[in-house]
Enzyme design. Structure first.
Site, PDB file in Angstrom:
ATOM      1  N   PRO A   1       0.761  -1.238   0.000  1.00 42.54           N
ATOM      2  CA  PRO A   1       0.000   0.000   0.000  1.00 42.54           C
ATOM      3  C   PRO A   1       0.793   1.290   0.000  1.00 42.54           C
ATOM      4  O   PRO A   1       1.864   1.367   0.583  1.00 42.54           O
ATOM      5  CB  PRO A   1      -0.770  -0.113   1.306  1.00 42.54           C
ATOM      6  CG  PRO A   1       0.128  -0.886   2.184  1.00 42.54           C
ATOM      7  CD  PRO A   1       1.011  -1.719   1.349  1.00 42.54           C
ATOM      8  N   GLU A   2       0.251   2.269  -0.661  1.00 41.78           N
ATOM      9  CA  GLU A   2       0.728   3.648  -0.563  1.00 41.78           C
ATOM     10  C   GLU A   2      -0.368   4.441   0.152  1.00 41.78           C
ATOM     11  O   GLU A   2      -1.342   3.855   0.606  1.00 41.78           O
ATOM     12  CB  GLU A   2       1.033   4.192  -1.967  1.00 41.78           C
ATOM     13  CG  GLU A   2       2.037   3.303  -2.698  1.00 41.78           C
ATOM     14  CD  GLU A   2       2.380   3.775  -4.102  1.00 41.78           C
ATOM     15  OE1 GLU A   2       2.423   4.985  -4.327  1.00 41.78           O
ATOM     16  OE2 GLU A   2       2.620   2.923  -4.964  1.00 41.78           O
TER      17      GLU A   2
ATOM     18  N   LYS B   1       1.801   6.549   5.358  1.00 47.15           N
ATOM     19  CA  LYS B   1       1.350   5.177   5.106  1.00 47.15           C
ATOM     20  C   LYS B   1       1.130   4.408   6.411  1.00 47.15           C
ATOM     21  O   LYS B   1       1.046   3.186   6.402  1.00 47.15           O
ATOM     22  CB  LYS B   1       2.375   4.449   4.234  1.00 47.15           C
ATOM     23  CG  LYS B   1       2.685   5.162   2.919  1.00 47.15           C
ATOM     24  CD  LYS B   1       3.860   4.547   2.193  1.00 47.15           C
ATOM     25  CE  LYS B   1       4.305   5.457   1.041  1.00 47.15           C
ATOM     26  NZ  LYS B   1       5.516   4.952   0.371  1.00 47.15           N
TER      27      LYS B   1
ATOM     28  N   ARG C   1      14.561   0.267  -7.913  1.00 51.83           N
ATOM     29  CA  ARG C   1      13.102   0.223  -8.096  1.00 51.83           C
ATOM     30  C   ARG C   1      12.791   0.522  -9.552  1.00 51.83           C
ATOM     31  O   ARG C   1      13.451   1.355 -10.182  1.00 51.83           O
ATOM     32  CB  ARG C   1      12.390   1.300  -7.251  1.00 51.83           C
ATOM     33  CG  ARG C   1      12.835   1.446  -5.817  1.00 51.83           C
ATOM     34  CD  ARG C   1      12.292   0.439  -4.865  1.00 51.83           C
ATOM     35  NE  ARG C   1      10.878   0.173  -4.899  1.00 51.83           N
ATOM     36  CZ  ARG C   1       9.965   0.765  -4.122  1.00 51.83           C
ATOM     37  NH1 ARG C   1      10.307   1.705  -3.296  1.00 51.83           N
ATOM     38  NH2 ARG C   1       8.706   0.384  -4.195  1.00 51.83           N
TER      39      ARG C   1
END
Length: 284
Positions: A12-13, A68, A274
DNA sequence: GCGATCCTGGCC
DNA sequence: GGCCAGGATCGC
């Protein structure tokens, strides 16, 4: 098959965490009967016994979110702070339920309802705070303002950005100390919306462009929340519902295809280990 | 500022 | 078997 249906991943963000929070609001006001921890629960600077005894019998006043992090605020300003990491998820059950694999925490309320926290990779964290503003928790205390916080003005943001002239824009967006809440997906999408090259350095970027970037980030996060988060793989909110934000992603995961709006081809590069997806034709 | 690292699981 | 994954910290 059954296992497949119920075994979901969730990385999740800010919007996914916010949608999880919204989906769990019915637990506000309930009293906590018991906490059950697994031996592998990712506790940060707190003992399991302390965790269990601290909350037992306390009323849950409010479910909050900061960046978050989900924050379960109990009476007396005692808070349980959960970060979902890459694979963490929260799930509400109205009554006793079979725990999924990798369940590390169960919150059991007086009315019999439960919230389970599962996290296969254990990149998440469980920590505590005893302060109203959470300033005693280093994880929260070191964060910049949330990108969707109205208090994050351009002036504040610009000042923070200029302290890191050598950072590329993708890394800038992922740095939670400058401003918080963006992850890999929303960072790529923000750069697309701002028409900025993720490889560009802060020192090469004009004030005006950073302003566009901030506005883009706010816009993308808002849309993400409105659409219930990205269920690209298998994100589900606390009630088991999918989001539809994946249908609005312009570049993320679209290597070799056009942007969703058809404006150009999407490339993938790697920055700081990333993936970064962007459209070189539009992002300069 | 950057790269290695913490973990498990899905997919090719 | 190897690579990839929505995150963040730590040491250099």
């Amino acid at each position: 098959l059954v296992k497949k249906v119920f075994f979901f991943f969730f990385m999740p963000e800010l919007p996914e965490v916010e949608c999880t929070r919204l989906s769990l609001q019915q637990i506000e006001g309930l009293t906590l009967k018991e906490i059950i921890l697994s031996p592998l629960a990712p506790l940060k600077k707190v003992q399991g016994n302390t965790m269990r005894s601290t909350f037992q019998g306390l009323k849950l006043e409010k479910l909050k979110r900061r960046s978050k992090y989900l924050i379960f605020v109990f009476e007396k300003d005692i808070s349980l702070i959960i970060h979902l990491g890459m694979s963490g998820r929260l799930r509400y059950y109205s009554k006793k339920a079979e725990a999924l694999k990798h369940t590390h925490l169960k919150l059991i309320f007086n009315n019999g309802s439960q919230v389970h926290y599962t996290d296969a990779r254990r990149f998440g964290s469980l920590s505590l705070s005893f302060q109203k503003n959470f300033s005693d928790n280093p994880l929260l205390d070191n964060l910049g303002l949330d990108y969707n916080d109205p208090n994050l003005t351009f002036k504040t943001y610009l000042k923070a950005c200029r302290r890191h002239p050598k950072l590329n824009l993708k890394s800038l967006l992922l740095n939670q100390k400058i401003a918080a809440g963006l992850g890999n997906i929303y960072a790529c999408e923000s750069l697309y919306q701002a028409h900025l090259d993720p490889r560009k350095l802060v020192e090469e970027t004009k004030d005006e462009e950073l302003k566009k970037l901030l506005q883009a980030a706010k816009k993308v996060l808002k849309l993400g929340i409105q659409q219930g988060g990205v269920s690209l793989r298998d994100y589900l909110n606390g009630l088991g519902h999918r989001g539809v934000m994946q249908n609005y992603l312009q570049v993320y995961g679209r290597e070799g295809k056009t942007t969703l709006d058809g404006q150009g081809q999407v490339s993938k590069i790697v920055q700081n280990q990333r993936g970064t997806w962007f459209c070189p034709k539009i992002q300069l």
